[in-house]
Design an enzyme around this catalytic site. Structure first.
Site: not given
Ligand SMILES: NC(=O)c1ccc[n+]([C@@H]2O[C@H](COP(=O)([O-])OP(=O)(O)OC[C@H]3O[C@@H](n4cnc5c(N)ncnc54)[C@H](O)[C@@H]3O)[C@@H](O)[C@H]2O)c1
Length: 340
Positions: A232, A130, A172, A249, A224
């Site tokens: 969810n 997704k 998660e 999140h 889904e």
């Molecule tokens: N596709 C899917 O099935 C699915 C499932 C769950 C969440 N998501 C999406 O994922 C997003 C949330 O993911 P997230 O929490 O990883 O968000 P993100 O990509 O915004 O990362 C969070 C923060 O951590 C930083 N970061 C990431 N890895 C790092 C590292 N190794 N070192 C330093 N900084 C790092 C990023 O720059 C950012 O500031 C949301 O947009 C959500 O909708 C998608």
């Protein structure tokens, strides 16, 4: 290093765990790849990107929008990317979601893979195909379901991940435990975040176990229509909260999971809500929050799981077993009002 291949309806994905970034060229030819990452990851791991064509995005959910996709497409044209190009998203869920989305539309679809760098990315966002973007306040409103060719885990990226983001990802993991793995729930109850941040083996086992749990569930129900909806759990209220308040999140879905646990008590006789509150606390996540129902409900009603006047809501029967219930919006409204 361990490689496993998982088949989906129209593609298969190699999940490569215990790997190192230097092995990326085995899965994606350097001369035909374009990496997409964000400034935080690039700044912390610059040397890894040496010799690879790289597009660097501004970090953060506010950039998971069509404007960023357009700017990636402009840069792909500048790089003369063609149908043989592979896009590799190296980052958290924002980077991987947008990479998968652009890969689906650029030249009507090119190959793509992921190197997830956040806990949330490793156990959740990189898996299941997704991929999409947000539109105004509506999260993931536009997107596709299309599987990556590979997902490569190099846990060395986590060295630079801020602690708040670790907690975000553990929300998660706790969700997976609540809905489908009671034994993992018990393991999480015995440990805490500091344990996993220090214990490499414990962490890599936990991440692999979670990645596999999600892959197996997606394999059963890629589009889904049934069991994938279980993922969810906590997200219906969680997404609405996330869009209206300054919450991560993971924090938003934690409050959503706790609310669903109480809802499960009312509708399903579930009596383990206190254990969920306890585990959230152990991993530095909130179980409750103050919110204005009148701000939340209009967003909640736009949820993608809504069908006319009902919405599928994920409830627990017991720890490790979730169920899907189609509930009238007015029932949900009444319950959420009773919480705030
Ligand atoms: N596709 C899917 O099935 C699915 C499932 C769950 C969440 N998501 C999406 O994922 C997003 C949330 O993911 P997230 O929490 O990883 O968000 P993100 O990509 O915004 O990362 C969070 C923060 O951590 C930083 N970061 C990431 N890895 C790092 C590292 N190794 N070192 C330093 N900084 C790092 C990023 O720059 C950012 O500031 C949301 O947009 C959500 O909708 C998608």
């Amino acid at each position: 290093m361990e490689k496993k291949n998982f088949k989906f309806s129209s593609a298969s994905t190699d999940l490569v765990t215990g790997a190192s970034f230097s092995q990326l060229s085995k899965y994606s030819d350097k001369s035909a790849s374009i990496l997409i990452t964000d400034e935080h990851i690039y700044d912390a791991h610059k040397t890894k990107f040496r010799g690879w064509n790289t597009i660097i995005l501004k970090p953060g959910e506010e950039y998971k929008i069509q404007g960023t996709a357009d700017s990636i497409i402009d840069q792909l044209i500048e790089f003369e990317a063609d149908r043989k190009t592979t896009l590799v998203g190296i980052g958290g869920g924002v980077v991987t979601d947008i990479t998968g989305y652009v890969a689906a539309v650029y030249m009507r679809g090119i190959r793509f893979g992921f190197v997830p760098t956040s806990v949330l990315g490793l156990v959740d966002a990189s898996i299941g195909g997704k991929n999409g973007i947000d539109v105004k306040m509506y999260k993931n409103m536009v997107g596709v379901i299309r599987q990556p060719s590979f997902i490569l885990h190099d846990l060395a990226f986590l060295k630079s991940l801020p602690e708040r983001q670790w907690r975000n990802g553990f929300a998660e993991i706790i969700k997976h435990a609540c809905i489908m793995d009671a034994a993992m729930f018990r393991e999480l109850e015995k440990n805490d975040l500091a344990f996993y941040m220090k214990n490499k083996k414990g962490l890599s086992d936990l991440i692999r176990r979670n990645a596999m749990l999600k892959i197996k569930l997606v394999q059963k129900d890629e589009f889904e229509n049934g069991d994938r909806k279980l993922l969810n759990f906590g997200h219906t209220l969680g997404h609405a909260l996330e869009n209206q308040y300054e919450l991560m999140h993971g924090e938003a879905i934690s409050i959503g999971m706790m609310a669903a646990a109480h809802f499960s008590r009312e509708l399903n006789g579930f009596n383990q809500a206190a254990r969920i509150a306890g585990i959230l606390d152990r991993y530095g996540l909130p179980a409750y929050g103050h919110f204005d129902v009148n701000k939340i409900m209009p967003v909640l009603k736009m949820d993608k799981k809504r069908e006319r006047k009902t919405l599928s809501y994920i409830l627990l029967e017991k720890i490790g077993k979730a169920v899907i219930r189609n509930l009238e919006l007015k029932t949900i409204d009444k319950f959420i009002r009773s919480l705030s």
